[in-house]
Design a protein around this motif. Structure first.
Motif, PDB file in Angstrom:
ATOM      1  N   GLY A  45      -8.332  76.194  78.607  1.00 36.57           N
ATOM      2  CA  GLY A  45      -8.201  74.738  78.503  1.00 36.57           C
ATOM      3  C   GLY A  45      -6.766  74.358  78.200  1.00 36.57           C
ATOM      4  N   ASP A  46      -6.241  73.351  78.897  1.00 32.82           N
ATOM      5  CA  ASP A  46      -4.837  72.997  78.663  1.00 32.82           C
ATOM      6  C   ASP A  46      -4.647  72.143  77.411  1.00 32.82           C
ATOM      7  OD1 ASP A  46      -5.876  70.638  79.611  1.00 32.82           O
ATOM      8  OD2 ASP A  46      -4.464  70.399  81.266  1.00 32.82           O
ATOM      9  N   GLU A  47      -5.730  71.563  76.895  1.00 29.59           N
ATOM     10  CA  GLU A  47      -5.594  70.811  75.640  1.00 29.59           C
ATOM     11  C   GLU A  47      -5.681  71.813  74.482  1.00 29.59           C
ATOM     12  OE1 GLU A  47      -7.389  66.749  75.431  1.00 29.59           O
ATOM     13  OE2 GLU A  47      -8.619  67.528  77.039  1.00 29.59           O
ATOM     14  N   PRO A  48      -5.046  71.509  73.359  1.00 37.50           N
ATOM     15  CA  PRO A  48      -5.057  72.480  72.263  1.00 37.50           C
ATOM     16  C   PRO A  48      -6.356  72.471  71.462  1.00 37.50           C
ATOM     17  CG  PRO A  48      -3.722  70.567  71.679  1.00 37.50           C
ATOM     18  CD  PRO A  48      -4.157  70.366  73.100  1.00 37.50           C
ATOM     19  N   ASP A  53     -15.800  65.126  72.580  1.00 35.49           N
ATOM     20  CA  ASP A  53     -16.498  64.123  73.375  1.00 35.49           C
ATOM     21  C   ASP A  53     -15.568  62.948  73.685  1.00 35.49           C
ATOM     22  OD1 ASP A  53     -18.834  63.481  74.609  1.00 35.49           O
ATOM     23  OD2 ASP A  53     -19.749  62.503  72.878  1.00 35.49           O
ATOM     24  N   ARG A  54     -15.594  62.467  74.923  1.00 31.74           N
ATOM     25  CA  ARG A  54     -14.667  61.375  75.271  1.00 31.74           C
ATOM     26  C   ARG A  54     -15.254  59.962  75.123  1.00 31.74           C
ATOM     27  NH1 ARG A  54     -10.317  64.260  77.519  1.00 31.74           N
ATOM     28  NH2 ARG A  54     -11.124  66.307  78.061  1.00 31.74           N
ATOM     29  N   PRO A  55     -16.547  59.720  75.440  1.00 30.47           N
ATOM     30  CA  PRO A  55     -17.025  58.331  75.359  1.00 30.47           C
ATOM     31  C   PRO A  55     -16.722  57.616  74.034  1.00 30.47           C
ATOM     32  CG  PRO A  55     -18.626  59.639  76.540  1.00 30.47           C
ATOM     33  CD  PRO A  55     -17.569  60.607  76.048  1.00 30.47           C
ATOM     34  N   SER A  58     -13.201  55.304  73.472  1.00 23.92           N
ATOM     35  CA  SER A  58     -12.964  53.890  73.803  1.00 23.92           C
ATOM     36  C   SER A  58     -13.959  52.982  73.080  1.00 23.92           C
ATOM     37  CB  SER A  58     -13.076  53.685  75.323  1.00 23.92           C
ATOM     38  OG  SER A  58     -14.320  54.162  75.781  1.00 23.92           O
ATOM     39  N   LYS A  59     -14.824  53.579  72.266  1.00 23.59           N
ATOM     40  CA  LYS A  59     -15.848  52.772  71.589  1.00 23.59           C
ATOM     41  C   LYS A  59     -15.680  52.944  70.075  1.00 23.59           C
ATOM     42  CE  LYS A  59     -18.846  53.657  75.582  1.00 23.59           C
ATOM     43  NZ  LYS A  59     -18.033  54.693  76.236  1.00 23.59           N
ATOM     44  N   ALA A  60     -16.445  53.866  69.475  1.00 20.31           N
ATOM     45  CA  ALA A  60     -16.440  53.998  68.006  1.00 20.31           C
ATOM     46  C   ALA A  60     -15.044  54.248  67.449  1.00 20.31           C
ATOM     47  CB  ALA A  60     -17.397  55.121  67.601  1.00 20.31           C
ATOM     48  N   LEU A 137      -5.722  55.952  78.154  1.00 16.28           N
ATOM     49  CA  LEU A 137      -6.757  56.476  77.249  1.00 16.28           C
ATOM     50  C   LEU A 137      -7.664  57.444  77.996  1.00 16.28           C
ATOM     51  CD1 LEU A 137      -8.141  56.545  74.523  1.00 16.28           C
ATOM     52  CD2 LEU A 137      -9.440  54.514  75.155  1.00 16.28           C
ATOM     53  N   ARG A 138      -7.436  58.721  77.750  1.00 18.05           N
ATOM     54  CA  ARG A 138      -8.319  59.750  78.315  1.00 18.05           C
ATOM     55  C   ARG A 138      -8.580  60.858  77.287  1.00 18.05           C
ATOM     56  NH1 ARG A 138     -12.164  60.618  82.192  1.00 18.05           N
ATOM     57  NH2 ARG A 138     -12.682  62.805  81.941  1.00 18.05           N
ATOM     58  N   THR A 139      -7.545  61.184  76.516  1.00 15.93           N
ATOM     59  CA  THR A 139      -7.651  62.348  75.631  1.00 15.93           C
ATOM     60  C   THR A 139      -7.705  61.922  74.157  1.00 15.93           C
ATOM     61  OG1 THR A 139      -5.270  62.527  75.329  1.00 15.93           O
ATOM     62  CG2 THR A 139      -6.191  63.650  77.248  1.00 15.93           C
TER      63      THR A 139
HETATM   64  C1  LIG Z   1     -12.453  56.805  77.160  1.00 13.16           C
HETATM   65  C2  LIG Z   1     -13.631  57.346  77.946  1.00 13.16           C
HETATM   66  C3  LIG Z   1     -14.886  56.756  77.817  1.00 13.16           C
HETATM   67  C4  LIG Z   1     -15.981  57.242  78.538  1.00 13.16           C
HETATM   68  N1  LIG Z   1     -17.192  56.642  78.390  1.00 13.16           N
HETATM   69  C5  LIG Z   1     -18.258  57.077  79.099  1.00 13.16           C
HETATM   70  C6  LIG Z   1     -19.523  56.460  78.963  1.00 13.16           C
HETATM   71  O1  LIG Z   1     -19.684  55.493  78.213  1.00 13.16           O
HETATM   72  N2  LIG Z   1     -20.557  56.959  79.697  1.00 13.16           N
HETATM   73  C7  LIG Z   1     -20.423  58.020  80.547  1.00 13.16           C
HETATM   74  O2  LIG Z   1     -21.390  58.424  81.217  1.00 13.16           O
HETATM   75  N3  LIG Z   1     -19.221  58.643  80.683  1.00 13.16           N
HETATM   76  C8  LIG Z   1     -18.149  58.186  79.981  1.00 13.16           C
HETATM   77  N4  LIG Z   1     -16.926  58.809  80.125  1.00 13.16           N
HETATM   78  C9  LIG Z   1     -16.802  59.912  81.086  1.00 13.16           C
HETATM   79  C10 LIG Z   1     -17.148  61.267  80.486  1.00 13.16           C
HETATM   80  O3  LIG Z   1     -16.454  61.460  79.288  1.00 13.16           O
HETATM   81  C11 LIG Z   1     -16.797  62.331  81.510  1.00 13.16           C
HETATM   82  O4  LIG Z   1     -17.706  62.181  82.585  1.00 13.16           O
HETATM   83  C12 LIG Z   1     -16.835  63.752  80.965  1.00 13.16           C
HETATM   84  O5  LIG Z   1     -15.865  63.933  79.975  1.00 13.16           O
HETATM   85  C13 LIG Z   1     -16.608  64.758  82.095  1.00 13.16           C
HETATM   86  O6  LIG Z   1     -16.530  66.040  81.577  1.00 13.16           O
HETATM   87  P1  LIG Z   1     -15.740  67.206  82.336  1.00 13.16           P
HETATM   88  O7  LIG Z   1     -15.882  68.397  81.453  1.00 13.16           O
HETATM   89  O8  LIG Z   1     -16.157  67.284  83.739  1.00 13.16           O
HETATM   90  O9  LIG Z   1     -14.221  66.725  82.395  1.00 13.16           O
HETATM   91  P2  LIG Z   1     -13.180  66.396  81.250  1.00 13.16           P
HETATM   92  O10 LIG Z   1     -13.887  65.900  80.041  1.00 13.16           O
HETATM   93  O11 LIG Z   1     -12.142  65.543  81.882  1.00 13.16           O
HETATM   94  O12 LIG Z   1     -12.541  67.819  80.878  1.00 13.16           O
HETATM   95  C14 LIG Z   1     -11.713  68.548  81.718  1.00 13.16           C
HETATM   96  C15 LIG Z   1     -10.839  69.423  80.856  1.00 13.16           C
HETATM   97  O13 LIG Z   1     -10.090  70.310  81.679  1.00 13.16           O
HETATM   98  C16 LIG Z   1      -8.728  70.302  81.255  1.00 13.16           C
HETATM   99  N5  LIG Z   1      -7.859  70.723  82.357  1.00 13.16           N
HETATM  100  C17 LIG Z   1      -7.404  69.997  83.401  1.00 13.16           C
HETATM  101  N6  LIG Z   1      -6.621  70.740  84.210  1.00 13.16           N
HETATM  102  C18 LIG Z   1      -6.568  71.968  83.662  1.00 13.16           C
HETATM  103  C19 LIG Z   1      -5.929  73.178  84.032  1.00 13.16           C
HETATM  104  N7  LIG Z   1      -5.202  73.279  85.155  1.00 13.16           N
HETATM  105  N8  LIG Z   1      -6.078  74.255  83.232  1.00 13.16           N
HETATM  106  C20 LIG Z   1      -6.828  74.193  82.107  1.00 13.16           C
HETATM  107  N9  LIG Z   1      -7.469  73.066  81.709  1.00 13.16           N
HETATM  108  C21 LIG Z   1      -7.353  71.971  82.473  1.00 13.16           C
HETATM  109  C22 LIG Z   1      -8.530  68.852  80.835  1.00 13.16           C
HETATM  110  O14 LIG Z   1      -7.375  68.677  80.037  1.00 13.16           O
HETATM  111  C23 LIG Z   1      -9.815  68.616  80.064  1.00 13.16           C
HETATM  112  O15 LIG Z   1      -9.720  69.100  78.756  1.00 13.16           O
HETATM  113  C24 LIG Z   1     -15.818  58.355  79.407  1.00 13.16           C
HETATM  114  C25 LIG Z   1     -14.549  58.952  79.533  1.00 13.16           C
HETATM  115  C26 LIG Z   1     -13.466  58.455  78.818  1.00 13.16           C
HETATM  116  C27 LIG Z   1     -12.107  59.093  78.966  1.00 13.16           C
END
Ligand SMILES: Cc1cc2nc3c(=O)[nH]c(=O)nc-3n(C[C@H](O)[C@H](O)[C@H](O)COP(=O)(O)OP(=O)(O)OC[C@H]3O[C@@H](n4cnc5c(N)ncnc54)[C@H](O)[C@@H]3O)c2cc1C
Length: 464
Positions: A45-48, A53-55, A58-60, A137-139
Motif C-alpha cells: 500500500g502506498d499510504e503509510p 474507512d473513507r466514507p 466527508s461525514k463524521a 478529499l480522498r485520504t
Molecule cells: C470522502 C469519501 C466519502 C465516501 N462516501 C461513500 C459513501 O457514502 N458510500 C459509498 O458507498 N462509498 C463512499 N465512498 C467510496 C468508498 O470509500 C470506496 O468505494 C472504497 O474506498 C473503495 O475501496 P478500494 O479498496 O477499492 O479503493 P481505495 O479505498 O481507493 O483504496 C485503494 C488503495 O490503494 C492505494 N494505491 C493506489 N495506487 C497504488 C500503488 N501503485 N501501489 C500501492 N498502493 C496503491 C491507494 O493509496 C489506496 O490506499 C467514499 C469515498 C470517499 C473518498
C-alpha cells in the motif's frame, strides 16, 4: 500435476500479492484466510496507514464527530501478512509474475490482486492547486488537513463540484455554521449521479440550508495573495467569490498508471476484468493469475446489458473483493460471478440518500412513493421498459423491494399502487441526465462498455 493437486498446493504454499491496502485489499486478504489459504500473503500500500474507512472522512470527521485517526477498518481475523506500507507498486511484469516497487524491490506472486482504487482529481492548474488553502478529499491526510483548516474559522469555504463528496462537504460546513459557496457546471447538484429531477431537490436542500449554490458555471481561475494563500475564485459568468478555503471535488481518477506497459487492459477507465474478477490483457484475453476488485475495476454485469460498470461504492469493493479472493484459489468449476446490484448511500443536510441499481442508465423516472416536495420519496428509474434503478430520500426501508424489481427486470412504468403513492407519481418523466460526453463532477457509477442502443465508444484499431 492434476488440477486438484495444483489448487491444493496453491492454497497451502502459494504466494499471493495484493496491491492496494484499503477496503478491497483488506477484505480480499481476510476472505483468503477465511477460505483456508495458508500460503504467503503480501499487502502493498502506498499510504503509510493500515486500512481505514473513507466514507466517514466527508461525514463524521468533518462534522467533528469522529477523529480522522480513528477510522481504521475493523479486522475480522488475524491476517498473518507481510505488510509493505508506504511504498507504491511501480510496475508489473506479467510474464515473470513480479510486482516492482517504487523502492526498487520486487515481489513475486502466483496470484495477484489489483485493488488500487481511485484518487481525487486535482485542480488542473498546478500552480493554483498548490496555493495554501486549496484541498481535495480522498485520504486520511486530506481529511486531517481540511478538518484543521475548517476549525480555524475560515471566512468562506468554496467547493468546486456538487457531486456526493462536494455536497457532503458543503453540508458539514453549514452544520458548523461556516459560510459556503458551491460551484457546479450542471444545473443542480448530484445531476451526474441521479439526474436533473432529483438534482432539483438537492439544489433546494442546499439553498434552504444556507449554501450559496451557483449552478451552470465553471471555475475559470483560483487567485492567490502575495503570500501564496488562496483568496478568490473566478467564475465563467464573471462572478468572483472571495474565499480562504477551496475544496476541489471534481470526481476521481483511477490508479492504473503503474500498470502502463504491463500488457493488462488497464487505462483511465480502470482495469477491465470478467465477472469472475480476472483481469483482461490488452488484447481482451482473460488472465488466469491476475484479479481486480474495488473502485479500480470495471466489469460486465448481466443485469445491465453486460455493460462494463466502474463503481465507486463501498459495498461493491467488499463484495467484489470477496468474489475475487474466492476465485483466486478455486478451480474454474467452483468460481463465482460478481453480480452485486450496485448500492450507494450518502447523508447530507440531515437527509439520508440511498440508491440501488444504475440510475445513470435510466431515461425516465417516476416518483413511486412520497413526494419530491416533501423531500421524502422513492424514485424508480426506467430503461427500455424495465426498472433499472431506484433512489430514496429519507425512505431507505423500501429499497430492498426495489432491488428485487431490478433483479427481476420488472416492467416500467410501475403499474401497481405503493404505500404512499401520490397522484403526481403516476406518470414517468425524463430523468434528465446530462449528455454523457460532457464532463461532470463524476457519477459514482460509470458505464464504460458497449451499449447496443447508444454507441458512445468508437474503436479505432492501431495501424501496423
Ligand atoms: C470522502 C469519501 C466519502 C465516501 N462516501 C461513500 C459513501 O457514502 N458510500 C459509498 O458507498 N462509498 C463512499 N465512498 C467510496 C468508498 O470509500 C470506496 O468505494 C472504497 O474506498 C473503495 O475501496 P478500494 O479498496 O477499492 O479503493 P481505495 O479505498 O481507493 O483504496 C485503494 C488503495 O490503494 C492505494 N494505491 C493506489 N495506487 C497504488 C500503488 N501503485 N501501489 C500501492 N498502493 C496503491 C491507494 O493509496 C489506496 O490506499 C467514499 C469515498 C470517499 C473518498
Amino acid at each position: 500435476m492434476t488440477v486438484e493437486g495444483f489448487f491444493e498446493r496453491l492454497r497451502t504454499e502459494g504466494r499471493i500479492v495484493i496491491v492496494g491496502a484499503s477496503l478491497a485489499g483488506l477484505t480480499a486478504a481476510e476472505t483468503l484466510r477465511a477460505e483456508g489459504f495458508t500460503g504467503s500473503l503480501t499487502m502493498i500500500g502506498d499510504e503509510p496507514y493500515e486500512p481505514y474507512d473513507r466514507p466517514p472522512l466527508s461525514k463524521a470527521v468533518l462534522l467533528g464527530k469522529a477523529s480522522p485517526h480513528r477510522t481504521d477498518l475493523p479486522r475480522r481475523r488475524e491476517l498473518d501478512a507481510d505488510w509493505r506500507l508506504g511504498v507504491a507498486a511501480a510496475g508489473l511484469d506479467l510474464g515473470a509474475r513480479r510486482v516492482r516497487l517504487a523502492d526498487g524491490d520486487e515481489v513475486e506472486y502466483d496470484r495477484l490482486l489489483i485493488a488500487t482504487g481511485v484518487r481525487a482529481r486535482p485542480w488542473p492548474n498546478e500552480t493554483e492547486a498548490q496555493l495554501d488553502g486549496v484541498f481535495v478529499l480522498r485520504t486520511r491526510d486530506d481529511a486531517v488537513a481540511l478538518h484543521r483548516r475548517l476549525g480555524a474559522a475560515p471566512r468562506r469555504v468554496f467547493v468546486i463540484g456538487a457531486g456526493f463528496t462536494g455536497s457532503e462537504i458543503a453540508s458539514a460546513c453549514r452544520y458548523q455554521d461556516l459560510a459556503v459557496t458551491v460551484a457546479e457546471r450542471a444545473n443542480a447538484p448530484l445531476v451526474g449521479a441521479l439526474g436533473g429531477v432529483v438534482g432539483a431537490v438537492a439544489a433546494e436542500l442546499q439553498r434552504e440550508n444556507g449554501v450559496d449554490l451557483r449552478t451552470g458555471v465553471t471555475v475559470t481561475a483560483l487567485e492567490g495573495d502575495t503570500s501564496g494563500r488562496v483568496r478568490a475564485a473566478h467564475l465563467s459568468d464573471g462572478g468572483v467569490v472571495e474565499t480562504d478555503v477551496v475544496v476541489v471535488s471534481l470526481g476521481a481518477t483511477r490508479n492504473t498508471e503503474w500498470l502502463t506497459g504491463s500488457g493488462l487492459g488497464a487505462g483511465p477507465r480502470g482495469v477491465a476484468c470478467d465477472a469472475g474478477c480476472r483481469a483482461f490483457d490488452f488484447r481482451g484475453i482473460v488472465t488466469d493469475d491476475v484479479f481486480v476488485a474495488g473502485d479500480v475495476a470495471r466489469s460486465p454485469h448481466p443485469l445491465f446489458n453486460y455493460q462494463f460498470l466502474s463503481l465507486e461504492h463501498w459495498g461493491n469493493a467488499v463484495s467484489q473483493a470477496e468474489v475475487a479472493a474466492h476465485n483466486m484459489i478455486s478451480p474454474s468449476a467452483d468460481r463465482r460471478p460478481h453480480i452485486w446490484v450496485p448500492a450507494f448511500w450518502s447523508s447530507q443536510f440531515g437527509v439520508n440518500i440511498k440508491s440501488v441499481g444504475v440510475p445513470t442508465m435510466g431515461d425516465q423516472i417516476m416518483i413511486t412513493q412520497g413526494s419530491l416536495a416533501e423531500r421524502r420519496f422513492v424514485g424508480a428509474y426506467g430503461y427500455q421498459g424495465r426498472v433499472i434503478a431506484a433512489v430514496s430520500f429519507d425512505n431507505t426501508r423500501w429499497l430492498q423491494f426495489y432491488q428485487q424489481l431490478i433483479e427481476t427486470a420488472a416492467p416500467f412504468p410501475l403499474e401497481y399502487s405503493t404505500v404512499d403513492r401520490r397522484p403526481e407519481g403516476r406518470r414517468p418523466i425524463p430523468a434528465d441526465f446530462p449528455d454523457p460526453s460532457l464532463p461532470t463532477h463524476g457519477p459514482t457509477v460509470t458505464l464504460s462498455g458497449y451499449s447496443p442502443v447508444d454507441r458512445r465508444l468508437v474503436f479505432t484499431p492501431a495501424r501496423h
